[in-house]
Design a protein around this motif. Structure first.
Motif, PDB file in Angstrom:
ATOM      1  N   ARG A 386     -16.925  27.721  14.413  1.00 16.32           N
ATOM      2  CA  ARG A 386     -17.783  26.930  13.510  1.00 16.32           C
ATOM      3  C   ARG A 386     -18.955  27.788  13.036  1.00 16.32           C
ATOM      4  N   ALA A 387     -19.559  28.501  13.985  1.00 18.51           N
ATOM      5  CA  ALA A 387     -20.682  29.354  13.602  1.00 18.51           C
ATOM      6  C   ALA A 387     -20.195  30.470  12.666  1.00 18.51           C
ATOM      7  N   ALA A 388     -19.022  31.034  12.974  1.00 18.26           N
ATOM      8  CA  ALA A 388     -18.476  32.108  12.140  1.00 18.26           C
ATOM      9  C   ALA A 388     -18.208  31.599  10.721  1.00 18.26           C
ATOM     10  N   ALA A 389     -17.783  30.336  10.620  1.00 15.25           N
ATOM     11  CA  ALA A 389     -17.516  29.769   9.289  1.00 15.25           C
ATOM     12  C   ALA A 389     -18.796  29.762   8.464  1.00 15.25           C
ATOM     13  N   LEU A 532     -25.950  34.760  18.453  1.00 21.28           N
ATOM     14  CA  LEU A 532     -24.794  35.278  19.190  1.00 21.28           C
ATOM     15  C   LEU A 532     -25.133  35.572  20.647  1.00 21.28           C
ATOM     16  N   GLY A 533     -26.326  35.180  21.058  1.00 19.04           N
ATOM     17  CA  GLY A 533     -26.741  35.469  22.437  1.00 19.04           C
ATOM     18  C   GLY A 533     -26.459  34.311  23.380  1.00 19.04           C
ATOM     19  N   PRO A 558     -29.001  26.654  19.548  1.00 17.80           N
ATOM     20  CA  PRO A 558     -28.318  27.023  20.789  1.00 17.80           C
ATOM     21  C   PRO A 558     -27.418  28.256  20.602  1.00 17.80           C
ATOM     22  N   PRO A 559     -26.920  28.821  21.689  1.00 14.10           N
ATOM     23  CA  PRO A 559     -25.986  29.936  21.578  1.00 14.10           C
ATOM     24  C   PRO A 559     -24.766  29.563  20.735  1.00 14.10           C
ATOM     25  N   ASP A 560     -24.171  30.563  20.092  1.00 16.36           N
ATOM     26  CA  ASP A 560     -22.945  30.375  19.301  1.00 16.36           C
ATOM     27  C   ASP A 560     -23.112  29.301  18.222  1.00 16.36           C
TER      28      ASP A 560
END
Ligand code: GLC
Ligand code: CA
Length: 569
Positions: A386-389, A532-533, A558-560
Protein backbone atom coordinates in the motif's frame (compact mmCIF):
# COMPACT_ATOMS: atom_id res chain seq x y z
CA UNK A 1 -19.59 -15.18 -33.26
CA UNK A 2 -22.91 -13.45 -32.82
CA UNK A 3 -22.50 -9.71 -32.77
CA UNK A 4 -24.70 -7.54 -30.61
CA UNK A 5 -26.15 -4.27 -31.83
CA UNK A 6 -23.52 -1.99 -30.37
CA UNK A 7 -20.81 -4.02 -32.02
CA UNK A 8 -22.60 -4.01 -35.32
CA UNK A 9 -23.01 -0.26 -35.12
CA UNK A 10 -19.46 0.45 -34.02
CA UNK A 11 -18.05 -1.86 -36.63
CA UNK A 12 -19.99 -0.32 -39.46
CA UNK A 13 -19.19 3.20 -38.28
CA UNK A 14 -15.54 2.43 -37.93
CA UNK A 15 -15.40 0.78 -41.30
CA UNK A 16 -17.23 3.37 -43.34
CA UNK A 17 -16.35 6.62 -41.57
CA UNK A 18 -12.85 6.37 -40.21
CA UNK A 19 -12.94 10.08 -39.52
CA UNK A 20 -15.93 9.63 -37.21
CA UNK A 21 -14.08 7.49 -34.69
CA UNK A 22 -14.83 8.83 -31.22
CA UNK A 23 -12.51 11.74 -30.60
CA UNK A 24 -9.72 10.36 -28.50
CA UNK A 25 -8.39 12.32 -25.59
CA UNK A 26 -6.21 14.88 -27.30
CA UNK A 27 -3.27 15.66 -25.02
CA UNK A 28 -0.24 15.01 -27.28
CA UNK A 29 2.03 14.23 -24.35
CA UNK A 30 -0.42 12.03 -22.49
CA UNK A 31 2.22 9.31 -22.23
CA UNK A 32 4.60 11.44 -20.14
CA UNK A 33 2.59 10.99 -16.97
CA UNK A 34 -0.01 8.39 -17.91
CA UNK A 35 -1.23 5.65 -15.61
CA UNK A 36 -1.18 2.49 -17.70
CA UNK A 37 -2.92 -0.70 -16.65
CA UNK A 38 -1.49 -3.98 -17.86
CA UNK A 39 -4.01 -6.60 -18.92
CA UNK A 40 -3.02 -10.26 -19.09
CA UNK A 41 -6.06 -11.19 -21.16
CA UNK A 42 -6.14 -14.86 -20.27
CA UNK A 43 -6.64 -14.01 -16.59
CA UNK A 44 -8.58 -10.74 -16.58
CA UNK A 45 -12.22 -11.70 -17.18
CA UNK A 46 -13.88 -14.55 -19.04
CA UNK A 47 -16.90 -13.42 -21.06
CA UNK A 48 -18.06 -16.73 -22.54
CA UNK A 49 -17.59 -19.15 -19.66
CA UNK A 50 -14.80 -21.37 -20.98
CA UNK A 51 -12.51 -20.50 -18.07
CA UNK A 52 -10.19 -18.37 -20.21
CA UNK A 53 -10.18 -14.59 -20.13
CA UNK A 54 -11.18 -12.91 -23.39
CA UNK A 55 -11.93 -9.61 -25.11
CA UNK A 56 -15.63 -9.85 -24.29
CA UNK A 57 -14.60 -9.99 -20.64
CA UNK A 58 -12.41 -6.92 -21.02
CA UNK A 59 -15.15 -4.99 -22.81
CA UNK A 60 -17.58 -5.77 -20.00
CA UNK A 61 -15.10 -4.40 -17.47
CA UNK A 62 -14.17 -1.17 -19.23
CA UNK A 63 -16.25 0.89 -16.77
CA UNK A 64 -14.20 -0.68 -13.95
CA UNK A 65 -11.02 0.51 -15.67
CA UNK A 66 -12.44 3.99 -16.22
CA UNK A 67 -13.40 4.22 -12.54
CA UNK A 68 -9.89 3.19 -11.57
CA UNK A 69 -8.65 6.37 -13.21
CA UNK A 70 -6.23 4.95 -15.78
CA UNK A 71 -5.24 6.55 -19.09
CA UNK A 72 -4.35 3.47 -21.11
CA UNK A 73 -4.36 -0.31 -21.11
CA UNK A 74 -1.48 -2.45 -22.32
CA UNK A 75 -2.40 -5.90 -23.53
CA UNK A 76 0.19 -8.66 -23.24
CA UNK A 77 0.19 -10.47 -26.61
CA UNK A 78 -3.35 -11.29 -27.63
CA UNK A 79 -2.48 -12.74 -31.03
CA UNK A 80 -2.89 -16.22 -32.38
CA UNK A 81 -0.43 -18.34 -30.42
CA UNK A 82 0.00 -21.88 -29.11
CA UNK A 83 0.63 -20.18 -25.70
CA UNK A 84 3.87 -22.01 -25.03
CA UNK A 85 5.07 -18.81 -23.34
CA UNK A 86 1.81 -17.13 -22.40
CA UNK A 87 1.40 -15.62 -25.89
CA UNK A 88 4.99 -14.37 -26.27
CA UNK A 89 5.17 -17.01 -28.97
CA UNK A 90 3.23 -15.26 -31.71
CA UNK A 91 1.99 -17.38 -34.62
CA UNK A 92 0.15 -14.59 -36.46
CA UNK A 93 0.17 -10.89 -35.60
CA UNK A 94 -2.83 -10.17 -37.78
CA UNK A 95 -5.13 -12.51 -35.93
CA UNK A 96 -6.33 -12.49 -32.36
CA UNK A 97 -6.05 -15.78 -30.49
CA UNK A 98 -9.50 -17.30 -31.23
CA UNK A 99 -9.81 -18.19 -27.53
CA UNK A 100 -9.76 -14.46 -26.82
CA UNK A 101 -11.82 -13.10 -29.72
CA UNK A 102 -11.21 -11.69 -33.18
CA UNK A 103 -9.55 -8.69 -34.81
CA UNK A 104 -13.04 -7.22 -35.36
CA UNK A 105 -13.73 -7.45 -31.67
CA UNK A 106 -10.34 -5.93 -30.85
CA UNK A 107 -11.27 -2.99 -33.07
CA UNK A 108 -14.52 -2.55 -31.19
CA UNK A 109 -12.73 -2.80 -27.88
CA UNK A 110 -10.20 -0.14 -28.92
CA UNK A 111 -13.05 2.22 -29.86
CA UNK A 112 -15.10 1.54 -26.76
CA UNK A 113 -12.07 2.11 -24.56
CA UNK A 114 -11.23 5.36 -26.34
CA UNK A 115 -14.78 6.56 -25.83
CA UNK A 116 -14.10 6.18 -22.10
CA UNK A 117 -10.79 8.04 -22.41
CA UNK A 118 -8.65 4.90 -22.35
CA UNK A 119 -6.03 4.29 -25.02
CA UNK A 120 -4.80 0.85 -26.01
CA UNK A 121 -1.20 -0.33 -26.16
CA UNK A 122 -0.40 -3.65 -27.87
CA UNK A 123 2.63 -5.85 -27.37
CA UNK A 124 5.08 -6.65 -30.18
CA UNK A 125 7.71 -9.36 -29.78
CA UNK A 126 10.47 -8.69 -32.34
CA UNK A 127 13.10 -11.06 -30.96
CA UNK A 128 11.28 -14.25 -31.90
CA UNK A 129 8.09 -15.80 -33.25
CA UNK A 130 6.27 -19.03 -32.46
CA UNK A 131 7.58 -22.18 -34.09
CA UNK A 132 4.04 -22.38 -35.51
CA UNK A 133 4.53 -19.07 -37.36
CA UNK A 134 4.29 -19.54 -41.15
CA UNK A 135 7.87 -18.36 -41.66
CA UNK A 136 9.31 -20.96 -39.33
CA UNK A 137 7.21 -23.72 -40.80
CA UNK A 138 8.41 -22.69 -44.27
CA UNK A 139 12.01 -22.64 -43.02
CA UNK A 140 11.74 -26.15 -41.63
CA UNK A 141 10.17 -27.45 -44.83
CA UNK A 142 12.66 -25.73 -47.13
CA UNK A 143 15.66 -27.47 -45.59
CA UNK A 144 19.27 -26.55 -44.92
CA UNK A 145 20.77 -23.42 -46.45
CA UNK A 146 17.48 -22.33 -47.99
CA UNK A 147 16.57 -18.64 -48.21
CA UNK A 148 13.58 -19.37 -45.94
CA UNK A 149 16.02 -20.29 -43.17
CA UNK A 150 17.85 -16.98 -43.44
CA UNK A 151 15.05 -15.23 -41.58
CA UNK A 152 16.15 -17.19 -38.49
CA UNK A 153 19.48 -18.38 -37.10
CA UNK A 154 19.98 -21.86 -38.52
CA UNK A 155 23.52 -23.25 -38.21
CA UNK A 156 25.41 -26.49 -38.63
CA UNK A 157 26.36 -28.04 -35.32
CA UNK A 158 29.94 -28.40 -34.24
CA UNK A 159 31.69 -31.74 -33.73
CA UNK A 160 32.36 -34.52 -36.25
CA UNK A 161 28.74 -35.02 -37.17
CA UNK A 162 27.31 -31.68 -36.11
CA UNK A 163 26.19 -33.15 -32.81
CA UNK A 164 27.37 -30.19 -30.71
CA UNK A 165 25.49 -26.90 -30.28
CA UNK A 166 26.79 -24.09 -32.55
CA UNK A 167 27.60 -21.93 -29.52
CA UNK A 168 27.11 -21.86 -25.77
CA UNK A 169 24.97 -18.75 -25.41
CA UNK A 170 23.01 -18.77 -22.16
CA UNK A 171 19.23 -18.72 -22.34
CA UNK A 172 17.08 -15.97 -20.86
CA UNK A 173 15.18 -18.90 -19.39
CA UNK A 174 17.42 -21.63 -18.01
CA UNK A 175 18.23 -24.51 -20.39
CA UNK A 176 19.52 -24.73 -23.93
CA UNK A 177 19.43 -22.07 -26.63
CA UNK A 178 19.72 -24.35 -29.66
CA UNK A 179 17.46 -27.11 -30.94
CA UNK A 180 18.45 -29.54 -33.65
CA UNK A 181 16.12 -30.09 -36.59
CA UNK A 182 15.48 -33.33 -38.40
CA UNK A 183 15.91 -33.51 -42.17
CA UNK A 184 13.17 -34.80 -44.46
CA UNK A 185 14.99 -38.16 -44.70
CA UNK A 186 15.00 -38.51 -40.92
CA UNK A 187 18.69 -37.67 -40.43
CA UNK A 188 19.72 -35.00 -37.87
CA UNK A 189 19.88 -31.57 -39.48
CA UNK A 190 20.80 -27.99 -38.68
CA UNK A 191 20.27 -26.32 -35.32
CA UNK A 192 18.28 -23.13 -34.71
CA UNK A 193 18.79 -20.46 -32.08
CA UNK A 194 16.20 -19.58 -29.42
CA UNK A 195 17.13 -17.34 -26.51
CA UNK A 196 13.89 -18.43 -24.86
CA UNK A 197 12.07 -21.76 -25.45
CA UNK A 198 12.47 -24.04 -28.51
CA UNK A 199 8.96 -22.90 -29.46
CA UNK A 200 10.32 -19.34 -29.83
CA UNK A 201 12.91 -19.32 -32.64
CA UNK A 202 14.92 -16.06 -32.80
CA UNK A 203 14.53 -13.90 -35.88
CA UNK A 204 17.49 -12.64 -37.90
CA UNK A 205 17.15 -8.85 -37.93
CA UNK A 206 19.80 -8.50 -40.63
CA UNK A 207 17.19 -9.88 -43.02
CA UNK A 208 15.12 -7.22 -44.83
CA UNK A 209 11.91 -9.30 -44.63
CA UNK A 210 12.09 -9.25 -40.84
CA UNK A 211 12.31 -5.48 -40.71
CA UNK A 212 9.61 -4.96 -43.31
CA UNK A 213 7.22 -7.39 -41.68
CA UNK A 214 7.48 -5.72 -38.29
CA UNK A 215 6.98 -2.29 -39.79
CA UNK A 216 3.81 -3.63 -41.43
CA UNK A 217 2.64 -5.10 -38.14
CA UNK A 218 3.06 -1.72 -36.47
CA UNK A 219 1.00 -0.10 -39.21
CA UNK A 220 -1.61 -2.85 -39.00
CA UNK A 221 -2.27 -2.02 -35.34
CA UNK A 222 -1.82 1.76 -35.62
CA UNK A 223 -4.39 1.64 -38.44
CA UNK A 224 -6.73 0.00 -35.96
CA UNK A 225 -6.44 2.88 -33.56
CA UNK A 226 -3.96 1.68 -30.97
CA UNK A 227 -2.19 4.42 -29.06
CA UNK A 228 1.08 2.62 -28.59
CA UNK A 229 3.23 -0.45 -28.76
CA UNK A 230 5.16 -2.21 -26.02
CA UNK A 231 8.31 -3.79 -27.41
CA UNK A 232 9.23 -7.12 -25.86
CA UNK A 233 12.87 -7.94 -25.02
CA UNK A 234 13.83 -4.81 -26.94
CA UNK A 235 17.57 -4.94 -26.24
CA UNK A 236 18.08 -8.56 -27.37
CA UNK A 237 16.84 -8.34 -30.92
CA UNK A 238 20.05 -7.72 -32.91
CA UNK A 239 22.84 -10.33 -32.91
CA UNK A 240 26.44 -10.43 -34.07
CA UNK A 241 26.00 -12.57 -37.22
CA UNK A 242 29.20 -14.47 -36.46
CA UNK A 243 27.42 -15.72 -33.30
CA UNK A 244 30.67 -15.69 -31.28
CA UNK A 245 30.81 -17.16 -27.79
CA UNK A 246 29.91 -14.78 -24.97
CA UNK A 247 32.68 -14.26 -22.48
CA UNK A 248 30.92 -13.49 -19.20
CA UNK A 249 33.89 -11.59 -17.79
CA UNK A 250 35.03 -9.77 -20.91
CA UNK A 251 34.33 -6.07 -21.13
CA UNK A 252 32.78 -5.66 -24.53
CA UNK A 253 33.09 -2.34 -26.23
CA UNK A 254 29.75 -0.63 -25.78
CA UNK A 255 27.32 -1.75 -28.43
CA UNK A 256 29.39 -4.79 -29.37
CA UNK A 257 28.15 -7.51 -27.04
CA UNK A 258 27.14 -10.53 -29.20
CA UNK A 259 23.44 -10.38 -28.38
CA UNK A 260 22.62 -7.53 -25.99
CA UNK A 261 22.24 -3.79 -26.49
CA UNK A 262 23.94 -3.78 -29.88
CA UNK A 263 24.24 -0.46 -31.67
CA UNK A 264 22.21 -1.77 -34.62
CA UNK A 265 19.06 -1.68 -32.48
CA UNK A 266 18.84 2.08 -32.55
CA UNK A 267 18.39 2.19 -36.27
CA UNK A 268 15.41 -0.19 -36.02
CA UNK A 269 13.70 1.86 -33.33
CA UNK A 270 14.32 5.07 -35.26
CA UNK A 271 12.41 3.62 -38.18
CA UNK A 272 9.61 2.56 -35.82
CA UNK A 273 9.49 6.07 -34.39
CA UNK A 274 9.16 7.52 -37.86
CA UNK A 275 6.17 5.23 -38.45
CA UNK A 276 4.61 6.19 -35.11
CA UNK A 277 5.14 9.87 -35.90
CA UNK A 278 3.45 9.51 -39.27
CA UNK A 279 0.13 8.82 -37.51
CA UNK A 280 -2.24 11.37 -36.14
CA UNK A 281 -2.32 11.78 -32.38
CA UNK A 282 0.62 10.54 -30.39
CA UNK A 283 1.40 6.85 -30.84
CA UNK A 284 3.97 5.76 -28.33
CA UNK A 285 6.73 3.19 -28.28
CA UNK A 286 7.52 1.62 -24.90
CA UNK A 287 10.58 -0.60 -24.67
CA UNK A 288 11.13 -3.54 -22.40
CA UNK A 289 14.81 -2.77 -21.94
CA UNK A 290 16.58 -4.74 -19.21
CA UNK A 291 19.97 -3.02 -18.90
CA UNK A 292 21.93 -2.41 -15.74
CA UNK A 293 23.83 0.48 -17.38
CA UNK A 294 21.39 3.39 -17.12
CA UNK A 295 23.38 5.53 -19.54
CA UNK A 296 23.11 2.88 -22.24
CA UNK A 297 19.43 2.49 -21.30
CA UNK A 298 18.83 6.20 -21.88
CA UNK A 299 20.17 6.00 -25.44
CA UNK A 300 16.96 4.18 -26.42
CA UNK A 301 15.03 7.23 -25.25
CA UNK A 302 16.61 9.83 -27.50
CA UNK A 303 13.98 12.05 -29.11
CA UNK A 304 13.90 10.08 -32.38
CA UNK A 305 13.71 6.63 -30.73
CA UNK A 306 11.41 5.17 -28.07
CA UNK A 307 9.13 7.44 -26.08
CA UNK A 308 9.64 5.54 -22.84
CA UNK A 309 11.07 2.29 -21.49
CA UNK A 310 10.33 0.24 -18.42
CA UNK A 311 12.46 1.06 -15.44
CA UNK A 312 13.15 -2.26 -13.76
CA UNK A 313 15.94 -0.90 -11.59
CA UNK A 314 13.36 0.60 -9.26
CA UNK A 315 11.15 -2.51 -9.27
CA UNK A 316 14.05 -4.81 -8.33
CA UNK A 317 14.94 -2.91 -5.17
CA UNK A 318 14.29 -4.22 -1.66
CA UNK A 319 11.95 -2.27 0.60
CA UNK A 320 14.45 0.03 2.24
CA UNK A 321 15.26 3.70 2.11
CA UNK A 322 18.83 3.79 0.71
CA UNK A 323 18.20 1.37 -2.17
CA UNK A 324 14.93 2.97 -3.23
CA UNK A 325 16.43 6.46 -2.99
CA UNK A 326 19.40 5.39 -5.08
CA UNK A 327 17.13 3.84 -7.73
CA UNK A 328 14.95 6.96 -7.88
CA UNK A 329 17.99 9.22 -8.18
CA UNK A 330 19.66 7.00 -10.77
CA UNK A 331 16.48 6.83 -12.82
CA UNK A 332 15.82 10.55 -12.81
CA UNK A 333 19.47 11.31 -13.60
CA UNK A 334 19.56 8.89 -16.52
CA UNK A 335 16.38 10.25 -18.09
CA UNK A 336 17.15 13.94 -17.66
CA UNK A 337 19.71 14.33 -20.48
CA UNK A 338 17.40 12.79 -23.09
CA UNK A 339 14.30 14.59 -21.84
CA UNK A 340 12.26 11.38 -21.61
CA UNK A 341 9.92 10.75 -18.69
CA UNK A 342 10.75 7.94 -16.28
CA UNK A 343 8.42 5.00 -15.89
CA UNK A 344 7.63 3.43 -12.53
CA UNK A 345 6.73 -0.21 -12.31
CA UNK A 346 6.10 -2.31 -9.20
CA UNK A 347 5.42 -5.56 -11.00
CA UNK A 348 4.14 -7.22 -14.16
CA UNK A 349 3.18 -10.66 -15.45
CA UNK A 350 6.76 -11.91 -14.90
CA UNK A 351 7.35 -10.69 -11.35
CA UNK A 352 6.42 -11.92 -7.85
CA UNK A 353 3.45 -9.83 -6.65
CA UNK A 354 4.44 -6.89 -4.41
CA UNK A 355 2.29 -8.05 -1.46
CA UNK A 356 4.31 -11.26 -1.34
CA UNK A 357 7.70 -9.83 -2.26
CA UNK A 358 7.61 -7.08 0.35
CA UNK A 359 6.61 -9.61 3.01
CA UNK A 360 9.91 -11.45 2.75
CA UNK A 361 13.23 -11.07 4.53
CA UNK A 362 14.82 -10.37 1.14
CA UNK A 363 12.31 -8.12 -0.60
CA UNK A 364 14.39 -7.41 -3.71
CA UNK A 365 13.40 -9.07 -6.96
CA UNK A 366 15.66 -11.37 -8.94
CA UNK A 367 14.47 -14.13 -11.29
CA UNK A 368 17.39 -16.33 -10.22
CA UNK A 369 16.31 -16.32 -6.59
CA UNK A 370 12.73 -17.52 -7.01
CA UNK A 371 12.11 -20.68 -4.98
CA UNK A 372 9.15 -22.59 -3.56
CA UNK A 373 8.48 -22.23 0.15
CA UNK A 374 10.10 -18.85 0.84
CA UNK A 375 8.80 -17.65 4.25
CA UNK A 376 6.47 -14.67 3.78
CA UNK A 377 4.56 -12.37 6.12
CA UNK A 378 1.61 -11.29 3.98
CA UNK A 379 0.32 -8.75 6.52
CA UNK A 380 3.63 -6.88 6.42
CA UNK A 381 3.79 -7.28 2.66
CA UNK A 382 0.28 -5.88 2.17
CA UNK A 383 1.05 -2.86 4.32
CA UNK A 384 4.25 -2.16 2.38
CA UNK A 385 2.53 -2.71 -0.95
CA UNK A 386 0.00 0.00 0.00
CA UNK A 387 2.80 2.38 0.90
CA UNK A 388 4.68 1.43 -2.29
CA UNK A 389 1.55 2.21 -4.32
CA UNK A 390 1.43 5.76 -2.97
CA UNK A 391 5.19 6.25 -3.26
CA UNK A 392 5.22 5.05 -6.85
CA UNK A 393 2.10 6.88 -7.97
CA UNK A 394 3.62 10.14 -6.74
CA UNK A 395 6.86 9.91 -8.70
CA UNK A 396 7.16 12.04 -11.85
CA UNK A 397 6.58 10.13 -15.09
CA UNK A 398 4.41 7.28 -16.31
CA UNK A 399 3.03 4.64 -13.96
CA UNK A 400 2.41 1.00 -14.86
CA UNK A 401 -0.04 -1.02 -12.83
CA UNK A 402 -0.34 -4.78 -13.34
CA UNK A 403 -3.83 -6.25 -13.12
CA UNK A 404 -4.64 -7.51 -9.64
CA UNK A 405 -2.08 -5.34 -7.87
CA UNK A 406 -4.88 -2.82 -7.37
CA UNK A 407 -6.64 -5.57 -5.40
CA UNK A 408 -3.53 -6.36 -3.39
CA UNK A 409 -3.50 -9.94 -4.64
CA UNK A 410 -0.66 -12.02 -3.25
CA UNK A 411 1.43 -14.34 -5.39
CA UNK A 412 -0.45 -17.66 -5.48
CA UNK A 413 2.15 -20.13 -4.27
CA UNK A 414 0.16 -23.32 -3.91
CA UNK A 415 -0.99 -23.93 -7.47
CA UNK A 416 -0.96 -27.74 -7.87
CA UNK A 417 2.24 -28.68 -9.71
CA UNK A 418 0.35 -30.42 -12.48
CA UNK A 419 -1.48 -27.18 -13.27
CA UNK A 420 1.63 -25.03 -13.74
CA UNK A 421 2.04 -23.88 -17.30
CA UNK A 422 5.10 -21.62 -17.38
CA UNK A 423 8.24 -22.62 -19.31
CA UNK A 424 10.37 -20.81 -16.74
CA UNK A 425 9.23 -23.42 -14.25
CA UNK A 426 9.74 -26.40 -16.55
CA UNK A 427 13.10 -25.27 -17.88
CA UNK A 428 14.53 -24.79 -14.38
CA UNK A 429 14.11 -28.51 -13.68
CA UNK A 430 11.03 -27.36 -11.72
CA UNK A 431 13.13 -25.56 -9.11
CA UNK A 432 11.89 -22.08 -10.04
CA UNK A 433 8.12 -21.88 -9.33
CA UNK A 434 7.74 -19.83 -12.50
CA UNK A 435 5.41 -16.94 -13.15
CA UNK A 436 1.95 -18.51 -12.91
CA UNK A 437 1.53 -17.32 -9.33
CA UNK A 438 0.95 -13.76 -10.55
CA UNK A 439 -1.21 -14.88 -13.48
CA UNK A 440 -4.13 -16.45 -11.62
CA UNK A 441 -7.57 -15.29 -12.88
CA UNK A 442 -8.83 -12.20 -11.07
CA UNK A 443 -11.53 -12.38 -8.38
CA UNK A 444 -14.43 -10.05 -9.23
CA UNK A 445 -17.32 -11.06 -6.98
CA UNK A 446 -18.95 -13.76 -4.87
CA UNK A 447 -17.64 -16.08 -2.19
CA UNK A 448 -16.60 -19.12 -4.20
CA UNK A 449 -14.46 -19.77 -7.28
CA UNK A 450 -14.53 -18.57 -10.02
CA UNK A 451 -15.30 -15.37 -8.04
CA UNK A 452 -17.09 -13.78 -10.97
CA UNK A 453 -14.13 -14.34 -13.31
CA UNK A 454 -16.44 -16.43 -15.51
CA UNK A 455 -20.16 -15.70 -15.88
CA UNK A 456 -22.76 -17.66 -13.94
CA UNK A 457 -23.34 -21.06 -15.52
CA UNK A 458 -19.82 -21.26 -16.94
CA UNK A 459 -18.95 -24.62 -18.41
CA UNK A 460 -15.31 -24.73 -17.36
CA UNK A 461 -13.16 -23.84 -14.38
CA UNK A 462 -10.63 -21.01 -14.63
CA UNK A 463 -7.49 -22.10 -16.49
CA UNK A 464 -5.49 -21.71 -13.27
CA UNK A 465 -7.20 -22.48 -9.95
CA UNK A 466 -7.92 -19.54 -7.64
CA UNK A 467 -7.11 -19.82 -3.92
CA UNK A 468 -9.86 -19.52 -1.31
CA UNK A 469 -8.10 -16.38 -0.01
CA UNK A 470 -9.41 -14.60 -3.12
CA UNK A 471 -12.88 -14.59 -1.48
CA UNK A 472 -11.75 -11.68 0.71
CA UNK A 473 -10.15 -9.79 -2.17
CA UNK A 474 -12.89 -9.53 -4.78
CA UNK A 475 -13.66 -6.23 -6.47
CA UNK A 476 -17.19 -6.44 -5.12
CA UNK A 477 -15.97 -6.76 -1.55
CA UNK A 478 -13.29 -4.08 -1.84
CA UNK A 479 -15.73 -1.59 -3.33
CA UNK A 480 -17.63 -1.70 -0.05
CA UNK A 481 -14.58 -1.34 2.16
CA UNK A 482 -13.21 2.20 2.48
CA UNK A 483 -9.89 0.79 3.73
CA UNK A 484 -9.41 -1.57 0.77
CA UNK A 485 -6.45 -1.56 -1.58
CA UNK A 486 -8.81 -0.98 -4.50
CA UNK A 487 -10.21 2.23 -3.04
CA UNK A 488 -6.70 3.40 -2.12
CA UNK A 489 -5.58 2.89 -5.73
CA UNK A 490 -8.70 4.60 -7.07
CA UNK A 491 -8.19 7.65 -4.90
CA UNK A 492 -4.48 7.76 -5.72
CA UNK A 493 -4.98 7.53 -9.47
CA UNK A 494 -7.82 10.01 -9.46
CA UNK A 495 -5.85 12.55 -7.44
CA UNK A 496 -2.78 11.97 -9.55
CA UNK A 497 -4.85 12.82 -12.60
CA UNK A 498 -6.15 16.16 -11.32
CA UNK A 499 -3.58 17.58 -8.87
CA UNK A 500 -1.51 20.11 -10.83
CA UNK A 501 1.53 19.45 -8.64
CA UNK A 502 1.42 15.73 -9.36
CA UNK A 503 0.72 16.24 -13.06
CA UNK A 504 3.85 18.30 -13.50
CA UNK A 505 7.32 16.84 -13.59
CA UNK A 506 9.14 18.73 -10.84
CA UNK A 507 10.56 16.64 -8.05
CA UNK A 508 12.83 17.65 -5.16
CA UNK A 509 14.04 15.72 -2.16
CA UNK A 510 13.37 17.33 1.19
CA UNK A 511 15.74 16.84 4.12
CA UNK A 512 18.70 14.52 4.23
CA UNK A 513 19.03 10.83 3.49
CA UNK A 514 19.79 7.96 5.85
CA UNK A 515 16.74 8.67 7.96
CA UNK A 516 14.71 5.65 6.79
CA UNK A 517 12.29 8.15 5.32
CA UNK A 518 11.76 9.11 1.69
CA UNK A 519 10.51 12.66 1.70
CA UNK A 520 10.02 14.67 -1.46
CA UNK A 521 8.14 17.61 -2.84
CA UNK A 522 6.14 17.53 -6.07
CA UNK A 523 5.37 20.79 -7.81
CA UNK A 524 4.23 23.73 -5.74
CA UNK A 525 2.28 22.25 -2.93
CA UNK A 526 2.37 18.46 -2.58
CA UNK A 527 4.76 16.63 -0.30
CA UNK A 528 5.10 12.84 -0.09
CA UNK A 529 6.57 11.03 2.90
CA UNK A 530 7.21 7.29 3.09
CA UNK A 531 8.35 5.73 6.34
CA UNK A 532 10.56 2.71 5.68
CA UNK A 533 11.91 2.48 9.21
CA UNK A 534 10.74 0.72 12.37
CA UNK A 535 9.64 3.80 14.32
CA UNK A 536 6.75 6.20 13.74
CA UNK A 537 7.82 9.61 12.41
CA UNK A 538 6.31 13.08 12.74
CA UNK A 539 4.67 14.61 9.68
CA UNK A 540 6.27 17.69 8.20
CA UNK A 541 4.30 20.93 8.23
CA UNK A 542 1.20 20.67 6.07
CA UNK A 543 -2.19 22.20 5.52
CA UNK A 544 -4.07 18.98 4.70
CA UNK A 545 -3.65 15.24 4.35
CA UNK A 546 -4.56 14.23 0.81
CA UNK A 547 -4.11 10.49 1.14
CA UNK A 548 -2.50 8.06 3.56
CA UNK A 549 -1.78 4.39 2.90
CA UNK A 550 -2.77 3.45 6.48
CA UNK A 551 -4.12 5.48 9.40
CA UNK A 552 -1.81 7.73 11.39
CA UNK A 553 -1.19 6.67 14.97
CA UNK A 554 -1.37 9.48 17.50
CA UNK A 555 -0.67 11.92 14.73
CA UNK A 556 2.50 10.09 13.64
CA UNK A 557 3.25 8.25 10.40
CA UNK A 558 3.69 4.59 11.37
CA UNK A 559 6.30 2.26 9.83
CA UNK A 560 5.63 1.04 6.27
CA UNK A 561 3.23 3.89 5.56
CA UNK A 562 3.18 6.63 2.93
CA UNK A 563 1.27 9.91 2.95
CA UNK A 564 0.51 12.65 0.42
CA UNK A 565 0.30 16.06 2.06
CA UNK A 566 -0.79 19.49 0.90
CA UNK A 567 1.61 22.20 1.95
CA UNK A 568 1.50 25.91 1.45
CA UNK A 569 3.29 26.79 -1.76
C1 GLC B 1 9.46 -10.76 -21.91
C2 GLC B 1 8.07 -11.05 -21.41
C3 GLC B 1 8.03 -12.45 -20.89
C4 GLC B 1 8.39 -13.41 -22.00
C5 GLC B 1 9.73 -13.03 -22.64
C6 GLC B 1 9.97 -13.76 -23.93
O1 GLC B 1 10.41 -10.74 -20.90
O2 GLC B 1 7.69 -10.10 -20.46
O3 GLC B 1 6.77 -12.79 -20.36
O4 GLC B 1 8.46 -14.71 -21.51
O5 GLC B 1 9.81 -11.66 -22.93
O6 GLC B 1 9.16 -13.24 -24.94
CA1 CA C 1 -13.44 -17.11 -22.40
Amino acid sequence: MIKDDTQELLLSEAASFPSLLPTPPTDPIWWRQAAIYQIYVRSFADGNGDGIGDLRGVRDRLPYLRDLGIDAVWFTPWYESPLKDGGYDVADYRRINPQFGSVEEAEVLILEALALGIRTIVDVVPNHVSNRHAWFQQALAAGAESPERERFWFREGRGDSGELVPNEWPSSFSGDTWTRTTNADGTPGEWYLHLFTPEQPDLNWDHPDVRREHEDVLKFWFDRGVGGVRIDSAALVVKDPALPEIDPVAHYRQGEHPNLDRDGLHDIYRSWRAIANSYEGSRVLVGEVWLADLERFALYLRPDELHTAFNFEFMNQPWNEPDLRKAIDGTLAAHAPVGAPSTWVLSNHDITRPVTRYGRADSSFDFAKKRFGTPTDLAVGARRARAAALLTAALPGALYLYQGDELGLPEVEDIPLDRLDDPMHFRSARVDPGRDGCRVPLPWSGAVAPYGFSPDGATAEPWLPQPTAFAGLTVEKQEQDPASMLLLYRRALQLRGIEPSLLGETFTWVGDSATNVLHFRRGEDVVVVTNLGDEPVALPEHTAILLCSDPLVEGLLPPDTAVWLRTSA
